[in-house]
Design an enzyme around this catalytic site. Sequence first.
Site, mmCIF file in Angstrom:
data_model
loop_
_atom_site.group_PDB
_atom_site.id
_atom_site.type_symbol
_atom_site.label_atom_id
_atom_site.label_comp_id
_atom_site.label_asym_id
_atom_site.label_seq_id
_atom_site.Cartn_x
_atom_site.Cartn_y
_atom_site.Cartn_z
ATOM 1 N N CYS A 61 0.833 -1.201 0.000
ATOM 2 C CA CYS A 61 0.000 0.000 0.000
ATOM 3 C C CYS A 61 0.873 1.258 0.000
ATOM 4 O O CYS A 61 1.529 1.544 -0.999
ATOM 5 C CB CYS A 61 -0.995 -0.034 1.153
ATOM 6 S SG CYS A 61 -2.382 1.108 0.902
ATOM 7 N N HIS A 151 -3.888 -4.885 0.167
ATOM 8 C CA HIS A 151 -3.466 -5.498 1.438
ATOM 9 C C HIS A 151 -3.655 -7.004 1.404
ATOM 10 O O HIS A 151 -4.667 -7.509 0.929
ATOM 11 C CB HIS A 151 -4.259 -4.907 2.604
ATOM 12 C CG HIS A 151 -3.953 -3.476 2.864
ATOM 13 N ND1 HIS A 151 -2.885 -3.077 3.641
ATOM 14 C CD2 HIS A 151 -4.560 -2.347 2.428
ATOM 15 C CE1 HIS A 151 -2.847 -1.756 3.682
ATOM 16 N NE2 HIS A 151 -3.846 -1.288 2.959
ATOM 17 N N GLU A 153 -2.144 -8.532 4.425
ATOM 18 C CA GLU A 153 -1.585 -8.765 5.753
ATOM 19 C C GLU A 153 -2.560 -8.419 6.887
ATOM 20 O O GLU A 153 -2.200 -8.505 8.063
ATOM 21 C CB GLU A 153 -0.294 -7.936 5.917
ATOM 22 C CG GLU A 153 -0.465 -6.482 6.304
ATOM 23 C CD GLU A 153 -1.122 -5.574 5.267
ATOM 24 O OE1 GLU A 153 -1.300 -4.388 5.564
ATOM 25 O OE2 GLU A 153 -1.467 -6.033 4.152
#
Length: 222
Positions: A61, A151, A153
């Site tokens: 990101c 994302h 994670e």
Amino acid sequence: MLDVVRPAQQPVPTTPAEYQGVVCLGGGMGAYDDSEHPWLAEVRKLLSASVAQRVPVLAVCLGAQLLAVATGGQVRKGPRGPEAGPSLVAKRDAAGRDPLFADLPLLPDVIQFHEDEVHVLPPAAEHLAASPTYQHQAFRVGSSAYGIQFHIETTPEIVAEWARRNPARVAAARPGAFELERLRESHQDVAETWQPFAERFVRLAAGELVPAAPTGRDLPLV
């Protein structure tokens, strides 16, 4: 050795020489917000040095945007507004030749939560994934520095909290996208796809996986 560095609170390493790999995560600021967050310049320097020294990088990101800027790309506010919620991205042709991306499905599940975009890729970048809203979803600079705009994670609870703090981004998403049960289902899909990807990155950093072949193009480091 695993070091967790919070750049707003701790010094950023000046060189990646002591490390086998670098993971750079996201944040609410922009890639150029140095006046409010002067540590961003130090993060860009570390990412630039990592690429120059061929230390594997996984930048997520904001991290991906900083990697792009550090190696000659450009970031801007996304003209199509926020991209938020569970989504899909599409692999590009170059991904089929990449040691981390080749085994991903053609349309992997991801979690989006951003307003800025990588507008111009670095000159030496390989474009690895796109979405209908913003093209530059994933790229590789050099042989082993990866940027992903989305994302992989997060947890459902983390994304739900982001949504609570950012109602404007929620308004741009599909109805129900941030309901906790929907987020839990999406994260199961993300984990199934991206955990093996993360494991391949660890193998790359450990020297157990052969890096991508260089593109042969000049790489500006800034």
